[in-house]
Design a protein around this motif. Sequence first.
Motif, PDB file in Angstrom:
ATOM      1  N   ALA A  73     -27.128 -35.328  52.751  1.00  0.00           N
ATOM      2  CA  ALA A  73     -26.635 -34.481  51.672  1.00  0.00           C
ATOM      3  C   ALA A  73     -26.153 -35.400  50.551  1.00  0.00           C
ATOM      4  N   VAL A  74     -25.965 -34.821  49.369  1.00  0.00           N
ATOM      5  CA  VAL A  74     -25.629 -35.611  48.188  1.00  0.00           C
ATOM      6  C   VAL A  74     -24.452 -34.978  47.462  1.00  0.00           C
ATOM      7  N   CYS A  75     -23.559 -35.815  46.952  1.00  0.00           N
ATOM      8  CA  CYS A  75     -22.446 -35.320  46.148  1.00  0.00           C
ATOM      9  C   CYS A  75     -22.990 -34.700  44.866  1.00  0.00           C
ATOM     10  N   ASP A  76     -22.626 -33.452  44.638  1.00  0.00           N
ATOM     11  CA  ASP A  76     -23.102 -32.733  43.459  1.00  0.00           C
ATOM     12  C   ASP A  76     -22.599 -33.372  42.170  1.00  0.00           C
ATOM     13  N   PHE A  77     -21.308 -33.625  42.086  1.00  0.00           N
ATOM     14  CA  PHE A  77     -20.729 -34.191  40.878  1.00  0.00           C
ATOM     15  C   PHE A  77     -21.314 -35.572  40.584  1.00  0.00           C
ATOM     16  N   CYS A  78     -21.370 -36.415  41.588  1.00  0.00           N
ATOM     17  CA  CYS A  78     -21.815 -37.794  41.375  1.00  0.00           C
ATOM     18  C   CYS A  78     -23.298 -37.888  41.031  1.00  0.00           C
ATOM     19  N   SER A  79     -24.113 -36.970  41.542  1.00  0.00           N
ATOM     20  CA  SER A  79     -25.529 -37.019  41.170  1.00  0.00           C
ATOM     21  C   SER A  79     -25.687 -36.795  39.669  1.00  0.00           C
ATOM     22  N   GLY A  80     -24.824 -35.971  39.079  1.00  0.00           N
ATOM     23  CA  GLY A  80     -24.834 -35.791  37.628  1.00  0.00           C
ATOM     24  C   GLY A  80     -24.231 -36.980  36.913  1.00  0.00           C
ATOM     25  N   ALA A  81     -23.127 -37.490  37.427  1.00  0.00           N
ATOM     26  CA  ALA A  81     -22.448 -38.615  36.784  1.00  0.00           C
ATOM     27  C   ALA A  81     -23.309 -39.871  36.772  1.00  0.00           C
ATOM     28  N   PHE A  82     -24.169 -40.028  37.773  1.00  0.00           N
ATOM     29  CA  PHE A  82     -25.026 -41.204  37.836  1.00  0.00           C
ATOM     30  C   PHE A  82     -26.458 -40.914  37.384  1.00  0.00           C
ATOM     31  N   GLY A  83     -26.679 -39.736  36.788  1.00  0.00           N
ATOM     32  CA  GLY A  83     -27.947 -39.434  36.135  1.00  0.00           C
ATOM     33  C   GLY A  83     -29.129 -39.186  37.051  1.00  0.00           C
ATOM     34  N   VAL A  84     -28.881 -38.755  38.275  1.00  0.00           N
ATOM     35  CA  VAL A  84     -29.994 -38.517  39.196  1.00  0.00           C
ATOM     36  C   VAL A  84     -30.080 -37.059  39.649  1.00  0.00           C
ATOM     37  N   GLU A  85     -29.417 -36.164  38.913  1.00  0.00           N
ATOM     38  CA  GLU A  85     -29.389 -34.764  39.337  1.00  0.00           C
ATOM     39  C   GLU A  85     -30.781 -34.151  39.431  1.00  0.00           C
ATOM     40  N   ASP A  86     -31.704 -34.525  38.537  1.00  0.00           N
ATOM     41  CA  ASP A  86     -33.060 -33.973  38.598  1.00  0.00           C
ATOM     42  C   ASP A  86     -33.792 -34.460  39.844  1.00  0.00           C
ATOM     43  N   ALA A  87     -33.661 -35.739  40.156  1.00  0.00           N
ATOM     44  CA  ALA A  87     -34.310 -36.283  41.350  1.00  0.00           C
ATOM     45  C   ALA A  87     -33.729 -35.658  42.616  1.00  0.00           C
ATOM     46  N   VAL A  88     -32.416 -35.436  42.625  1.00  0.00           N
ATOM     47  CA  VAL A  88     -31.783 -34.798  43.784  1.00  0.00           C
ATOM     48  C   VAL A  88     -32.292 -33.366  43.914  1.00  0.00           C
ATOM     49  N   ALA A  89     -32.360 -32.639  42.812  1.00  0.00           N
ATOM     50  CA  ALA A  89     -32.870 -31.270  42.852  1.00  0.00           C
ATOM     51  C   ALA A  89     -34.317 -31.242  43.337  1.00  0.00           C
ATOM     52  N   ASP A  90     -35.133 -32.169  42.834  1.00  0.00           N
ATOM     53  CA  ASP A  90     -36.536 -32.243  43.250  1.00  0.00           C
ATOM     54  C   ASP A  90     -36.677 -32.571  44.732  1.00  0.00           C
ATOM     55  N   SER A  91     -35.717 -33.321  45.267  1.00  0.00           N
ATOM     56  CA  SER A  91     -35.779 -33.723  46.671  1.00  0.00           C
ATOM     57  C   SER A  91     -35.530 -32.556  47.611  1.00  0.00           C
ATOM     58  N   GLY A  92     -34.803 -31.559  47.136  1.00  0.00           N
ATOM     59  CA  GLY A  92     -34.448 -30.432  47.991  1.00  0.00           C
ATOM     60  C   GLY A  92     -33.280 -30.705  48.923  1.00  0.00           C
ATOM     61  N   LEU A  93     -32.640 -31.859  48.761  1.00  0.00           N
ATOM     62  CA  LEU A  93     -31.480 -32.169  49.604  1.00  0.00           C
ATOM     63  C   LEU A  93     -30.317 -31.246  49.256  1.00  0.00           C
ATOM     64  N   VAL A  94     -29.492 -30.995  50.236  1.00  0.00           N
ATOM     65  CA  VAL A  94     -28.284 -30.198  50.044  1.00  0.00           C
ATOM     66  C   VAL A  94     -27.320 -30.992  49.180  1.00  0.00           C
ATOM     67  N   THR A  95     -26.695 -30.321  48.221  1.00  0.00           N
ATOM     68  CA  THR A  95     -25.629 -30.962  47.453  1.00  0.00           C
ATOM     69  C   THR A  95     -24.297 -30.407  47.925  1.00  0.00           C
ATOM     70  N   LEU A  96     -23.301 -31.271  47.928  1.00  0.00           N
ATOM     71  CA  LEU A  96     -21.970 -30.912  48.408  1.00  0.00           C
ATOM     72  C   LEU A  96     -20.991 -30.899  47.246  1.00  0.00           C
ATOM     73  N   ASP A  97     -20.175 -29.858  47.186  1.00  0.00           N
ATOM     74  CA  ASP A  97     -19.215 -29.732  46.086  1.00  0.00           C
ATOM     75  C   ASP A  97     -17.945 -29.004  46.525  1.00  0.00           C
ATOM     76  N   GLU A  98     -17.563 -29.181  47.790  1.00  0.00           N
ATOM     77  CA  GLU A  98     -16.450 -28.416  48.349  1.00  0.00           C
ATOM     78  C   GLU A  98     -15.090 -28.732  47.734  1.00  0.00           C
ATOM     79  N   TYR A  99     -14.912 -29.947  47.222  1.00  0.00           N
ATOM     80  CA  TYR A  99     -13.608 -30.329  46.687  1.00  0.00           C
ATOM     81  C   TYR A  99     -13.779 -30.942  45.297  1.00  0.00           C
ATOM     82  N   ASP A 100     -13.475 -30.180  44.279  1.00  0.00           N
ATOM     83  CA  ASP A 100     -13.591 -30.637  42.893  1.00  0.00           C
ATOM     84  C   ASP A 100     -14.972 -31.201  42.581  1.00  0.00           C
ATOM     85  N   GLY A 101     -16.003 -30.586  43.128  1.00  0.00           N
ATOM     86  CA  GLY A 101     -17.371 -31.014  42.876  1.00  0.00           C
ATOM     87  C   GLY A 101     -17.875 -32.110  43.800  1.00  0.00           C
TER      88      GLY A 101
END
Length: 118
Positions: A73-101
């Motif tokens: 799984a991947v941190c939702d907030f950090c995937s955006g902060a490090f500019g890989v949110e599109d690649a994470v979305a394309d991967s289909g991996l679960v993103t985690l955001d239970e505590y402040d993202g």
Amino acid sequence: MAKAAIVILAGNESHSDYGRLANALEAAKEFAENDDDELELIFDGAGTQWIPELEDEESDYHELYQAVRDDAAVCDFCSGAFGVEDAVADSGLVTLDEYDGHPSIRSLVDDDYEIITF
């Protein structure tokens, strides 16, 4: 039965970062191969930068990653902060955001997971 949460925080900028990744994936694979164990593999912080490379079939670590991908799984907030949110979305991996993202480390501790960071 063991419960392990392996958290990859190392980025991909140095030789030592590649060593941390390889060791994290190897440790995760050892837990994944034991049917009695529970594994959570979390890419967090700069570690989210690995997803585009690991998803690439040409990557030296792609095969090892594939062995543990179902537990990843991947941190939702950090995937955006490090500019890989599109690649994470394309991967289909679960993103985690239970505590402040971010993933909730506290909930893992509360569920008796041993936290291992790389």
